[in-house]
Design a protein around this motif. Sequence first.
Motif, PDB file in Angstrom:
ATOM      1  N   VAL A 164     104.993  98.358 -22.366  1.00  0.00           N
ATOM      2  CA  VAL A 164     105.765  99.180 -23.368  1.00  0.00           C
ATOM      3  C   VAL A 164     107.254  98.854 -23.193  1.00  0.00           C
ATOM      4  O   VAL A 164     107.834  98.690 -22.392  1.00  0.00           O
ATOM      5  CB  VAL A 164     105.615 100.474 -22.821  1.00  0.00           C
ATOM      6  CG1 VAL A 164     106.428 101.534 -23.753  1.00  0.00           C
ATOM      7  CG2 VAL A 164     104.067 100.717 -22.907  1.00  0.00           C
ATOM      8  N   ASP A 208     108.948  99.750 -28.731  1.00  0.00           N
ATOM      9  CA  ASP A 208     107.883 100.633 -29.043  1.00  0.00           C
ATOM     10  C   ASP A 208     108.048 102.077 -28.795  1.00  0.00           C
ATOM     11  O   ASP A 208     107.431 102.829 -29.540  1.00  0.00           O
ATOM     12  CB  ASP A 208     106.789 100.440 -27.681  1.00  0.00           C
ATOM     13  CG  ASP A 208     106.187  98.906 -27.802  1.00  0.00           C
ATOM     14  OD1 ASP A 208     105.609  98.576 -28.842  1.00  0.00           O
ATOM     15  OD2 ASP A 208     106.084  98.469 -26.902  1.00  0.00           O
ATOM     16  N   VAL A 209     109.291 102.554 -28.167  1.00  0.00           N
ATOM     17  CA  VAL A 209     109.526 103.832 -28.132  1.00  0.00           C
ATOM     18  C   VAL A 209     110.527 104.092 -27.751  1.00  0.00           C
ATOM     19  O   VAL A 209     111.642 103.208 -27.053  1.00  0.00           O
ATOM     20  CB  VAL A 209     108.500 104.564 -26.807  1.00  0.00           C
ATOM     21  CG1 VAL A 209     108.823 103.974 -25.456  1.00  0.00           C
ATOM     22  CG2 VAL A 209     108.469 105.932 -26.695  1.00  0.00           C
ATOM     23  N   VAL A 259     108.168 106.610 -31.857  1.00  0.00           N
ATOM     24  CA  VAL A 259     107.200 105.978 -31.130  1.00  0.00           C
ATOM     25  C   VAL A 259     106.455 104.944 -32.303  1.00  0.00           C
ATOM     26  O   VAL A 259     106.721 105.348 -33.500  1.00  0.00           O
ATOM     27  CB  VAL A 259     106.157 106.927 -30.744  1.00  0.00           C
ATOM     28  CG1 VAL A 259     106.404 107.879 -29.759  1.00  0.00           C
ATOM     29  CG2 VAL A 259     105.362 107.766 -31.781  1.00  0.00           C
ATOM     30  N   VAL A 264      98.202 104.877 -29.970  1.00  0.00           N
ATOM     31  CA  VAL A 264      98.573 104.850 -28.522  1.00  0.00           C
ATOM     32  C   VAL A 264      98.707 106.440 -28.257  1.00  0.00           C
ATOM     33  O   VAL A 264      99.270 107.275 -29.290  1.00  0.00           O
ATOM     34  CB  VAL A 264      99.914 104.366 -28.069  1.00  0.00           C
ATOM     35  CG1 VAL A 264     100.443 104.698 -26.778  1.00  0.00           C
ATOM     36  CG2 VAL A 264      99.647 102.920 -28.248  1.00  0.00           C
ATOM     37  N   ASP A 265      98.251 107.101 -26.939  1.00  0.00           N
ATOM     38  CA  ASP A 265      98.658 108.384 -26.705  1.00  0.00           C
ATOM     39  C   ASP A 265      99.925 108.611 -26.280  1.00  0.00           C
ATOM     40  O   ASP A 265      99.956 108.631 -25.038  1.00  0.00           O
ATOM     41  CB  ASP A 265      97.272 108.762 -25.723  1.00  0.00           C
ATOM     42  CG  ASP A 265      97.482 110.328 -25.267  1.00  0.00           C
ATOM     43  OD1 ASP A 265      98.223 110.926 -26.031  1.00  0.00           O
ATOM     44  OD2 ASP A 265      96.714 110.498 -24.092  1.00  0.00           O
ATOM     45  N   TRP A 266     100.691 108.706 -27.070  1.00  0.00           N
ATOM     46  CA  TRP A 266     102.199 108.954 -26.709  1.00  0.00           C
ATOM     47  C   TRP A 266     102.605 110.009 -25.722  1.00  0.00           C
ATOM     48  O   TRP A 266     103.297 110.237 -24.960  1.00  0.00           O
ATOM     49  CB  TRP A 266     103.213 108.750 -27.933  1.00  0.00           C
ATOM     50  CG  TRP A 266     103.209 107.390 -28.469  1.00  0.00           C
ATOM     51  CD1 TRP A 266     102.618 107.011 -29.630  1.00  0.00           C
ATOM     52  CD2 TRP A 266     103.625 106.059 -27.865  1.00  0.00           C
ATOM     53  NE1 TRP A 266     102.843 105.872 -29.985  1.00  0.00           N
ATOM     54  CE2 TRP A 266     103.561 105.302 -28.940  1.00  0.00           C
ATOM     55  CE3 TRP A 266     104.335 105.802 -26.841  1.00  0.00           C
ATOM     56  CZ2 TRP A 266     103.801 104.053 -28.794  1.00  0.00           C
ATOM     57  CZ3 TRP A 266     104.598 104.745 -26.558  1.00  0.00           C
ATOM     58  CH2 TRP A 266     104.706 103.649 -27.663  1.00  0.00           C
ATOM     59  N   LYS A 267     101.754 111.209 -26.123  1.00  0.00           N
ATOM     60  CA  LYS A 267     102.025 112.143 -25.016  1.00  0.00           C
ATOM     61  C   LYS A 267     101.607 111.938 -23.715  1.00  0.00           C
ATOM     62  O   LYS A 267     102.170 112.599 -22.831  1.00  0.00           O
ATOM     63  CB  LYS A 267     101.183 113.288 -25.633  1.00  0.00           C
ATOM     64  CG  LYS A 267     101.615 114.084 -26.962  1.00  0.00           C
ATOM     65  CD  LYS A 267     100.640 115.256 -27.548  1.00  0.00           C
ATOM     66  CE  LYS A 267     101.353 115.834 -28.719  1.00  0.00           C
ATOM     67  NZ  LYS A 267     100.441 116.993 -29.007  1.00  0.00           N
ATOM     68  N   ILE A 269     102.263 109.091 -22.366  1.00  0.00           N
ATOM     69  CA  ILE A 269     103.242 107.953 -21.928  1.00  0.00           C
ATOM     70  C   ILE A 269     104.751 108.718 -21.689  1.00  0.00           C
ATOM     71  O   ILE A 269     105.286 108.592 -20.838  1.00  0.00           O
ATOM     72  CB  ILE A 269     103.305 106.963 -22.946  1.00  0.00           C
ATOM     73  CG1 ILE A 269     101.988 106.276 -22.752  1.00  0.00           C
ATOM     74  CG2 ILE A 269     104.487 106.167 -22.432  1.00  0.00           C
ATOM     75  CD1 ILE A 269     102.067 105.097 -23.756  1.00  0.00           C
ATOM     76  N   VAL A 270     105.011 109.578 -22.697  1.00  0.00           N
ATOM     77  CA  VAL A 270     106.166 110.253 -22.739  1.00  0.00           C
ATOM     78  C   VAL A 270     106.027 111.759 -22.261  1.00  0.00           C
ATOM     79  O   VAL A 270     105.689 112.352 -22.680  1.00  0.00           O
ATOM     80  CB  VAL A 270     106.994 110.084 -24.144  1.00  0.00           C
ATOM     81  CG1 VAL A 270     108.502 110.942 -23.931  1.00  0.00           C
ATOM     82  CG2 VAL A 270     107.139 108.672 -24.703  1.00  0.00           C
TER      83      VAL A 270
END
Length: 276
Positions: A164, A208-209, A259, A264-267, A269-270
Amino acid sequence: MPDEDRTRLLDIAKSAATEAGKAILTIYDSGDFTEHEKEDDSPVTSADYHANDIITQILSKETPDIPIMSEETNNGMLSDRSHWQRYWLIDPIDGTQEFIARSGDFAVNIALVENNEPTIGVIYWPTGQTLYYAAKGQGAFKSSSLENRPIKVRKLDDPHDGVVMVAISRRQAREKVMSQMNDNRIYQTLPLGSCSLKACFIAEGKADVFLRIGVTGEWDTGASQCIVSEAGGQIMAADFSPLSYNQRDSLTNPDFVIVGDPNVDWKNIVQYQMDN
């Protein structure tokens, strides 16, 4: 709004951003500007005001029926602007600290907001002589002397095998941001200046983020939100709720996250914590 009308307004915004950017770059190269401090202790320069004048003059001449909201003007109370069905939202220089510090990482932001949603976004990077732009339903694009092409967020499994890429602020502690990220991932960081340039790098697949912790205004995210959305990504409050535009007396944003890859399951990751 018909696509041809939106395209016309996009062209006007692109012209205004480019003209302001050229003037900013002339001032930047000369070093001939004055610095001031706002009531909130944030910096502003004579270059910000000059760029604001250029943009507002062009927009007022070409679209006299569309109100303008800017970081560098008094935007009044919500009761004065709540009836606006559409308006221009501008930040003459996003990254004034970077302008002063001479990092080159600053940009001109212009958005058109319709019914509380950014539907046109233009970001001009003067030192890179690069224009990023988008209109709702028409895709996102990058234009420079070297290329003119559509842009998309990248898939996280290509080309870095799931690593990432986190865009971070030059002036924000890396540890503060990375402490909000899930430890089960491998990360690389990409330091940049203005919020809008980080958004553009995510939109074109270079990062990516980006998690922004700290005070920003709606003009910091309006243009970026349209560009990132049209490139396949998202901008949301850091708790993953929607950002709002012209719906509160305050024009201050909450902490927010940008994002890329929508698969992607961003919740996961962040893992943002408000008390940090």
